[in-house]
Write a protein that holds these residues in place. Structure first.
Motif, PDB file in Angstrom:
ATOM      1  N   GLY A 109      25.638  51.603  48.635  1.00  0.00           N
ATOM      2  CA  GLY A 109      25.484  50.179  48.334  1.00  0.00           C
ATOM      3  C   GLY A 109      24.413  49.957  47.276  1.00  0.00           C
ATOM      4  N   HIS A 169      34.417  38.282  47.541  1.00  0.00           N
ATOM      5  CA  HIS A 169      33.068  38.361  48.104  1.00  0.00           C
ATOM      6  C   HIS A 169      32.859  37.381  49.266  1.00  0.00           C
ATOM      7  CE1 HIS A 169      28.743  39.557  46.785  1.00  0.00           C
ATOM      8  NE2 HIS A 169      28.819  39.459  48.084  1.00  0.00           N
ATOM      9  N   TYR A 178      28.523  46.476  56.351  1.00  0.00           N
ATOM     10  CA  TYR A 178      27.287  46.360  55.561  1.00  0.00           C
ATOM     11  C   TYR A 178      26.136  45.934  56.460  1.00  0.00           C
ATOM     12  CZ  TYR A 178      27.605  41.153  54.899  1.00  0.00           C
ATOM     13  OH  TYR A 178      27.658  39.793  55.067  1.00  0.00           O
ATOM     14  N   GLY A 179      24.937  46.378  56.067  1.00  0.00           N
ATOM     15  CA  GLY A 179      23.743  45.963  56.810  1.00  0.00           C
ATOM     16  C   GLY A 179      23.523  46.697  58.128  1.00  0.00           C
ATOM     17  N   LEU A 239      21.667  49.076  58.764  1.00  0.00           N
ATOM     18  CA  LEU A 239      20.226  49.343  58.945  1.00  0.00           C
ATOM     19  C   LEU A 239      19.410  48.058  58.855  1.00  0.00           C
ATOM     20  CD1 LEU A 239      19.898  52.601  56.802  1.00  0.00           C
ATOM     21  CD2 LEU A 239      20.180  52.408  59.270  1.00  0.00           C
ATOM     22  N   GLU A 260      18.790  46.077  56.323  1.00  0.00           N
ATOM     23  CA  GLU A 260      17.903  46.088  55.147  1.00  0.00           C
ATOM     24  C   GLU A 260      16.597  46.845  55.415  1.00  0.00           C
ATOM     25  OE1 GLU A 260      19.720  43.235  55.833  1.00  0.00           O
ATOM     26  OE2 GLU A 260      20.986  43.452  54.070  1.00  0.00           O
ATOM     27  N   THR A 311      14.994  51.022  60.495  1.00  0.00           N
ATOM     28  CA  THR A 311      14.607  52.380  60.077  1.00  0.00           C
ATOM     29  C   THR A 311      13.173  52.723  60.473  1.00  0.00           C
ATOM     30  OG1 THR A 311      13.768  51.710  57.904  1.00  0.00           O
ATOM     31  CG2 THR A 311      16.120  52.218  58.055  1.00  0.00           C
ATOM     32  N   PHE A 343      20.917  52.177  49.031  1.00  0.00           N
ATOM     33  CA  PHE A 343      19.894  53.166  48.680  1.00  0.00           C
ATOM     34  C   PHE A 343      19.289  52.816  47.329  1.00  0.00           C
ATOM     35  CE2 PHE A 343      23.430  55.649  50.641  1.00  0.00           C
ATOM     36  CZ  PHE A 343      22.821  55.980  51.835  1.00  0.00           C
ATOM     37  N   ARG A 344      17.954  52.952  47.241  1.00  0.00           N
ATOM     38  CA  ARG A 344      17.300  52.920  45.934  1.00  0.00           C
ATOM     39  C   ARG A 344      16.551  54.231  45.718  1.00  0.00           C
ATOM     40  NH1 ARG A 344      13.776  47.786  46.760  1.00  0.00           N
ATOM     41  NH2 ARG A 344      13.687  48.828  48.776  1.00  0.00           N
ATOM     42  N   THR A 366      16.286  58.601  50.905  1.00  0.00           N
ATOM     43  CA  THR A 366      16.981  57.878  51.974  1.00  0.00           C
ATOM     44  C   THR A 366      18.466  58.268  51.997  1.00  0.00           C
ATOM     45  OG1 THR A 366      17.134  55.993  50.463  1.00  0.00           O
ATOM     46  CG2 THR A 366      15.387  55.922  52.102  1.00  0.00           C
ATOM     47  N   THR A 419      20.286  59.990  55.174  1.00  0.00           N
ATOM     48  CA  THR A 419      21.423  59.300  55.802  1.00  0.00           C
ATOM     49  C   THR A 419      22.588  60.241  56.112  1.00  0.00           C
ATOM     50  OG1 THR A 419      20.865  57.094  55.046  1.00  0.00           O
ATOM     51  CG2 THR A 419      23.197  57.561  55.314  1.00  0.00           C
TER      52      THR A 419
HETATM   53  N1  LIG Z   1      29.558  41.600  51.159  1.00  0.00           N
HETATM   54  C1  LIG Z   1      28.347  41.100  51.313  1.00  0.00           C
HETATM   55  O1  LIG Z   1      28.136  39.894  51.387  1.00  0.00           O
HETATM   56  C2  LIG Z   1      27.189  42.055  51.405  1.00  0.00           C
HETATM   57  C3  LIG Z   1      25.952  41.613  51.910  1.00  0.00           C
HETATM   58  C4  LIG Z   1      24.914  42.536  51.986  1.00  0.00           C
HETATM   59  C5  LIG Z   1      25.105  43.828  51.553  1.00  0.00           C
HETATM   60  N2  LIG Z   1      26.307  44.225  51.033  1.00  0.00           N
HETATM   61  C6  LIG Z   1      26.527  45.598  50.525  1.00  0.00           C
HETATM   62  O2  LIG Z   1      26.142  46.491  51.554  1.00  0.00           O
HETATM   63  C7  LIG Z   1      25.135  47.374  51.051  1.00  0.00           C
HETATM   64  C8  LIG Z   1      24.209  47.776  52.183  1.00  0.00           C
HETATM   65  O3  LIG Z   1      23.466  46.681  52.638  1.00  0.00           O
HETATM   66  P1  LIG Z   1      21.919  46.536  52.311  1.00  0.00           P
HETATM   67  O4  LIG Z   1      21.577  47.386  51.144  1.00  0.00           O
HETATM   68  O5  LIG Z   1      21.680  45.084  52.233  1.00  0.00           O
HETATM   69  O6  LIG Z   1      21.187  46.984  53.610  1.00  0.00           O
HETATM   70  P2  LIG Z   1      21.141  48.288  54.504  1.00  0.00           P
HETATM   71  O7  LIG Z   1      22.118  49.286  54.066  1.00  0.00           O
HETATM   72  O8  LIG Z   1      21.162  47.805  55.917  1.00  0.00           O
HETATM   73  O9  LIG Z   1      19.641  48.779  54.226  1.00  0.00           O
HETATM   74  C9  LIG Z   1      19.243  49.268  53.002  1.00  0.00           C
HETATM   75  C10 LIG Z   1      17.794  49.691  53.116  1.00  0.00           C
HETATM   76  O10 LIG Z   1      17.708  50.756  54.057  1.00  0.00           O
HETATM   77  C11 LIG Z   1      16.950  51.798  53.492  1.00  0.00           C
HETATM   78  N3  LIG Z   1      17.502  53.077  53.967  1.00  0.00           N
HETATM   79  C12 LIG Z   1      18.739  53.588  53.765  1.00  0.00           C
HETATM   80  N4  LIG Z   1      18.862  54.789  54.354  1.00  0.00           N
HETATM   81  C13 LIG Z   1      17.670  55.047  54.940  1.00  0.00           C
HETATM   82  C14 LIG Z   1      17.165  56.136  55.676  1.00  0.00           C
HETATM   83  N5  LIG Z   1      17.952  57.178  55.965  1.00  0.00           N
HETATM   84  N6  LIG Z   1      15.892  56.073  56.112  1.00  0.00           N
HETATM   85  C15 LIG Z   1      15.090  55.006  55.836  1.00  0.00           C
HETATM   86  N7  LIG Z   1      15.513  53.942  55.129  1.00  0.00           N
HETATM   87  C16 LIG Z   1      16.799  53.954  54.692  1.00  0.00           C
HETATM   88  C17 LIG Z   1      17.067  51.682  51.989  1.00  0.00           C
HETATM   89  O11 LIG Z   1      15.908  52.225  51.453  1.00  0.00           O
HETATM   90  P3  LIG Z   1      15.645  52.473  49.891  1.00  0.00           P
HETATM   91  O12 LIG Z   1      16.011  51.194  49.225  1.00  0.00           O
HETATM   92  O13 LIG Z   1      14.193  52.748  49.839  1.00  0.00           O
HETATM   93  O14 LIG Z   1      16.503  53.622  49.465  1.00  0.00           O
HETATM   94  C18 LIG Z   1      17.239  50.173  51.803  1.00  0.00           C
HETATM   95  O15 LIG Z   1      15.992  49.552  51.575  1.00  0.00           O
HETATM   96  C19 LIG Z   1      24.495  46.595  49.896  1.00  0.00           C
HETATM   97  O16 LIG Z   1      23.771  47.438  49.014  1.00  0.00           O
HETATM   98  C20 LIG Z   1      25.714  45.963  49.285  1.00  0.00           C
HETATM   99  O17 LIG Z   1      26.408  46.924  48.497  1.00  0.00           O
HETATM  100  C21 LIG Z   1      27.343  43.356  50.988  1.00  0.00           C
END
Ligand SMILES: NC(=O)c1ccc[n+]([C@@H]2O[C@H](COP(=O)([O-])OP(=O)(O)OC[C@H]3O[C@@H](n4cnc5c(N)ncnc54)[C@H](OP(=O)(O)O)[C@@H]3O)[C@@H](O)[C@H]2O)c1
Length: 332
Positions: free
Chosen positions: A19, A137, A215-216, A218, A220, A224, A293-294, A298, A302
């Motif tokens: 993501g 979306h 999505y989500g 973790l 955000e 973690t 991921f940034r 991580t 994962t």
């Molecule tokens: N359709 C929609 O409306 C919608 C809404 C929200 C999100 N999304 C999509 O879903 C993706 C995922 O959601 P998200 O990015 O919001 O949240 P997420 O996946 O719940 O969390 C991302 C955060 O978790 C951290 N992380 C990931 N793996 C980890 C690990 N193994 N250990 C520790 N920390 C870890 C990342 O760290 P780092 O950043 O430091 O790597 C990042 O800050 C988005 O990027 C986007 O593509 C879609």
């Protein structure tokens, strides 16, 4: 890495998807500025780990996520299954008000005209001549589904996109969209702290052979590390808008970590993220785990979630102990 079919399209995707909302930065992800070189390094890491499925959207960083990916994908576009979205745009040429952020007003528009323009804009930013999957979306009822799906089917016929998906939708939306063509995936919020929408959805996904993309999982980053709920976030940061930082949920999350998640991480010798990911993967067999991921660290951590053989008993324990911290619906 494990692989699965994207719906019934025959497109093979890694069960963990990358993501890229966070790499877009902007006011919602303000704490790390990334450039195309950094994104290229993340793509290399993804490739090494077997992650081939990337998710982005025009609105992530108001085009920045797509632009950085477009640069970073040069010379390796074919190595990835690239997914972006349509319906949310800031062109100011129609649609319903959705939000204002980073100096622009974003509208939601699922008319045929808007959907086709969204895809043309994304093709340019991503520097490619096809997109593997396009997600509506935010499903909305202001335009007929037949019109939206008609536009997306035209784009498939023209070879500009390969698959169609939905997001922020309801199970009944999937049934409606399926009348006009196959919906390969639904991308929906789902986590230990907010699992009910997913539980409602699984049956329809099974019926239509549609992949449930989470999505989500973790939250955000909140799932973690127990210290996350005590952090302060600047105004606008997506993490400062989630319910986890407010009482009584904040204390309930601390209790969940102290009494359940920490002992289980010791038992399985894994990170909190891996424990949560293992729980998520056990909830539904055709589940695609979209994680943001940034950082390469991580991403590397994962993929270890596949090594955890979480018992049925521990899985149920996690669900039961999370109940005091759970909320029914989330809007991110
Ligand atoms: N359709 C929609 O409306 C919608 C809404 C929200 C999100 N999304 C999509 O879903 C993706 C995922 O959601 P998200 O990015 O919001 O949240 P997420 O996946 O719940 O969390 C991302 C955060 O978790 C951290 N992380 C990931 N793996 C980890 C690990 N193994 N250990 C520790 N920390 C870890 C990342 O760290 P780092 O950043 O430091 O790597 C990042 O800050 C988005 O990027 C986007 O593509 C879609």
């Amino acid at each position: 890495m494990k692989y699965m079919n994207l719906g019934n399209t025959g497109i093979e995707v890694s069960q963990i998807a990358f993501g890229t909302w966070g790499i877009g930065g902007g006011i919602v992800w303000p704490d790390m500025a990334l450039d195309a070189g950094h994104v290229r390094a993340l793509l290399k890491e993804a490739k090494d780990l077997g992650i081939n499925y990337i998710d982005t959207a025009p609105v992530y960083g108001t085009s920045m996520s797509e632009k950085l990916l477009g640069e970073a994908l040069k010379g390796q576009r074919e190595d990835f299954v690239l997914q972006t979205k349509c319906s949310l745009n800031w062109r100011g040429d129609g649609g319903n008000y959705h939000y204002s952020r980073d100096g622009v007003t974003v509208n939601n528009d699922t008319s045929a005209r808007a959907v086709k323009q969204d895809v043309e804009d994304s093709l340019l930013r991503l520097q490619t001549d096809y997109i593997d999957s396009v997600v509506v979306h935010y499903v909305c009822k202001s335009w007929p589904v037949e019109e939206t799906m008609g536009a997306l089917q035209d784009l498939i016929k023209e070879g500009k996109i390969r698959a169609i998906a939905l997001s922020n939708s309801q199970p009944e939306d999937l049934a409606e969209y399926e009348k006009y063509g196959h919906v390969a995936a639904v991308q929906e919020f789902f986590s230990l702290l907010s699992p009910f929408h997913g539980y409602d959805y699984f049956e329809n996904c099974r019926r239509y052979g549609t992949t449930f993309q989470v999505y989500g999982a973790l939250e955000e980053g909140f799932l973690t590390d127990p210290a996350f709920v005590d952090k302060e976030f600047p105004a606008g940061d997506v993490r400062g808008k989630l319910p986890w930082i407010h009482e009584p949920i904040k204390s309930a999350i601390h209790t969940l970590f102290d009494e359940t998640l920490t002992p289980l991480c010791e038992k399985y010798q894994c990170s909190y993220a891996n424990l949560i990911e293992a729980w998520t993967l056990k909830q539904y067999p055709d589940l695609n785990l979209l994680v943001g991921f940034r950082r390469a660290e991580t991403m590397r951590d994962t993929v270890k979630c596949f090594d955890i053989d979480l018992s049925e008993e521990d899985c149920l324990l996690m669900s039961e102990k999370a109940a005091p911290a759970q909320v029914p619906v989330l809007d991110k």
